[in-house]
Design a protein around this motif. Structure first.
Motif, PDB file in Angstrom:
ATOM      1  N   HIS A  11       0.812  -1.212   0.000  1.00 34.81           N
ATOM      2  CA  HIS A  11       0.000   0.000   0.000  1.00 34.81           C
ATOM      3  C   HIS A  11       0.849   1.267   0.000  1.00 34.81           C
ATOM      4  CE1 HIS A  11      -4.254   1.469   1.327  1.00 34.81           C
ATOM      5  NE2 HIS A  11      -3.774   2.157   0.309  1.00 34.81           N
ATOM      6  N   LEU A  12       2.019   1.248   0.680  1.00 30.87           N
ATOM      7  CA  LEU A  12       2.843   2.455   0.739  1.00 30.87           C
ATOM      8  C   LEU A  12       3.253   2.922  -0.652  1.00 30.87           C
ATOM      9  CD1 LEU A  12       4.166   4.510   2.647  1.00 30.87           C
ATOM     10  CD2 LEU A  12       6.190   3.038   2.696  1.00 30.87           C
ATOM     11  N   THR A  13       3.314   2.023  -1.615  1.00 30.93           N
ATOM     12  CA  THR A  13       3.647   2.405  -2.986  1.00 30.93           C
ATOM     13  C   THR A  13       2.633   3.401  -3.537  1.00 30.93           C
ATOM     14  OG1 THR A  13       4.623   0.220  -3.328  1.00 30.93           O
ATOM     15  CG2 THR A  13       4.133   1.506  -5.298  1.00 30.93           C
ATOM     16  N   ALA A 223       9.253   8.259   0.391  1.00 33.47           N
ATOM     17  CA  ALA A 223       8.912   9.014  -0.814  1.00 33.47           C
ATOM     18  C   ALA A 223       9.947   8.996  -1.933  1.00 33.47           C
ATOM     19  CB  ALA A 223       8.658  10.480  -0.426  1.00 33.47           C
ATOM     20  N   TRP A 224      11.128   8.429  -1.714  1.00 35.86           N
ATOM     21  CA  TRP A 224      12.185   8.556  -2.716  1.00 35.86           C
ATOM     22  C   TRP A 224      12.755   7.210  -3.150  1.00 35.86           C
ATOM     23  CZ3 TRP A 224      12.877  13.128  -4.998  1.00 35.86           C
ATOM     24  CH2 TRP A 224      12.434  14.270  -4.328  1.00 35.86           C
ATOM     25  N   ARG A 225      11.967   6.178  -3.099  1.00 39.92           N
ATOM     26  CA  ARG A 225      12.462   4.877  -3.550  1.00 39.92           C
ATOM     27  C   ARG A 225      12.371   4.769  -5.074  1.00 39.92           C
ATOM     28  NH1 ARG A 225      11.151   0.254   0.875  1.00 39.92           N
ATOM     29  NH2 ARG A 225      10.630   1.558   2.657  1.00 39.92           N
ATOM     30  N   PRO A 253       7.440   3.587  -2.874  1.00 39.00           N
ATOM     31  CA  PRO A 253       6.812   4.908  -2.977  1.00 39.00           C
ATOM     32  C   PRO A 253       7.756   5.922  -3.616  1.00 39.00           C
ATOM     33  CG  PRO A 253       7.491   4.484  -0.713  1.00 39.00           C
ATOM     34  CD  PRO A 253       7.677   3.198  -1.466  1.00 39.00           C
ATOM     35  N   SER A 254       7.242   6.653  -4.586  1.00 39.70           N
ATOM     36  CA  SER A 254       8.047   7.639  -5.301  1.00 39.70           C
ATOM     37  C   SER A 254       7.176   8.848  -5.608  1.00 39.70           C
ATOM     38  CB  SER A 254       8.588   7.041  -6.604  1.00 39.70           C
ATOM     39  OG  SER A 254       9.078   8.048  -7.466  1.00 39.70           O
ATOM     40  N   LEU A 255       7.500   9.989  -5.010  1.00 43.10           N
ATOM     41  CA  LEU A 255       6.738  11.198  -5.307  1.00 43.10           C
ATOM     42  C   LEU A 255       6.845  11.553  -6.782  1.00 43.10           C
ATOM     43  CD1 LEU A 255       7.399  13.611  -2.296  1.00 43.10           C
ATOM     44  CD2 LEU A 255       5.282  12.433  -2.880  1.00 43.10           C
TER      45      LEU A 255
END
Length: 290
Positions: A11-13, A223-225, A253-255
């Motif tokens: 979900h964090l993605t 946020a920066w993976r 997760p990637s903004l």
């Protein structure tokens, strides 16, 4: 199934996507399962309303039924909270059919943390959900040895392995290969540079109100993976060091990607990236140490 490995969308993605919609995205992209954020993992985070008896929980269950997608994991139990706060989360996880439930804590006393985790695992037994503890670079449990010890002292708890934290915590693949496989649950894949970040610009906001503070390591994790295969982490070797057939979740997760892609596009790209890494890991000659 993806070969002999179950593949889940974490979900964090895509934390801004509601649980029932995440199930749909996962199904359309070809994932076997999802892991769902059913209770906040960070201070100030806006929860998704999936408590027992809620409409969103019912909608999520219907979507799972319609698609055949399973729930691999749920998060999060805050071990620092009162025991009375745990049971609604356990009940929701059990209703979803989650196999694992991620427990987190900021308690600097590992002895007290281990006692709380053991208490949680005992409470979870009748629910049929297995709590897991994760070693993280910016949390008190930041070594593989500490996580394994906490799990071993519990009532059938397990350790969750995250590729980013393996690198940032300095865990070798040889150490992972030597861990008792009975204490491991599943692995979360993403990618990143080998060296930790420095001076990441804090974003104006993160999905669901996650904190933008906590330093570079926390910001990178939230946020920066990078998607699997787009960085420098030895992901094929990581998979080779873990038990054969261990379930895999994509937590990336990637903004930047969230701004560039729609939810379905992001999910499809994550699925394709993970598939390539799984194929590489299945090729002969993979190394399990570094």
């Amino acid at each position: 199934m993806t070969g002999h490995r179950e593949l889940a969308l974490e979900h964090l993605t895509l934390l801004d996507v509601a649980p029932p919609d995440l199930v749909g995205l996962a199904a359309d992209a070809g994932f076997d399962a999802v892991s769902l954020r059913i209770s906040p993992a960070t201070d100030g985070e806006q929860p998704w309303p999936v408590s027992p008896g809620s409409r969103m929980l019912a909608d999520t269950l219907r979507r799972l039924d319609d698609t055949g997608v399973r729930v691999l994991g749920a998060e999060a139990i805050r071990l620092d909270g009162a025991r009375g706060d745990w049971e609604p989360v356990l009940a929701a996880a059990a209703e979803l059919g989650a196999r694992y439930l991620n427990a987190i804590s900021g308690d600097g006393s590992l002895t007290r943390l281990a006692d709380r985790f053991a208490e949680l695992t005992q409470l979870a037994l009748p629910y049929g959900v297995r709590p897991v503890i994760e070693f993280m670079s910016y949390k008190p449990v930041h070594t593989l040895a500490a996580a394994l010890n906490i799990a071993a002292l519990s009532a059938d708890g397990r350790v969750l392995v995250d590729a980013l934290h393996v690198q940032r915590c300095g865990v070798s693949l040889a150490d992972l290969a030597g861990a008792d496989p009975a204490l491991l649950s599943y692995v979360q894949l993403c990618d990143a540079p080998l060296e930790p970040p420095s001076g990441l610009p804090p974003p104006g906001a993160l999905p669901r109100g996650q904190p933008v503070t906590g330093g570079d390591l926390a910001l990178e994790a939230r946020a920066w993976r990078l998607l699997p295969g787009q960085g420098e982490l030895p992901l094929a070797g990581l998979l080779g060091a873990l038990p054969a057939g261990i379930p895999v979740g994509v937590e990336a997760p990637s903004l930047q990607l969230s701004r560039e892609l729609t939810g379905p596009q992001f999910a499809a790209r994550a699925r394709a990236a993970a598939g390539r890494v799984l194929a590489q890991a299945a090729a002969p000659g993979q190394q399990t140490t570094h």
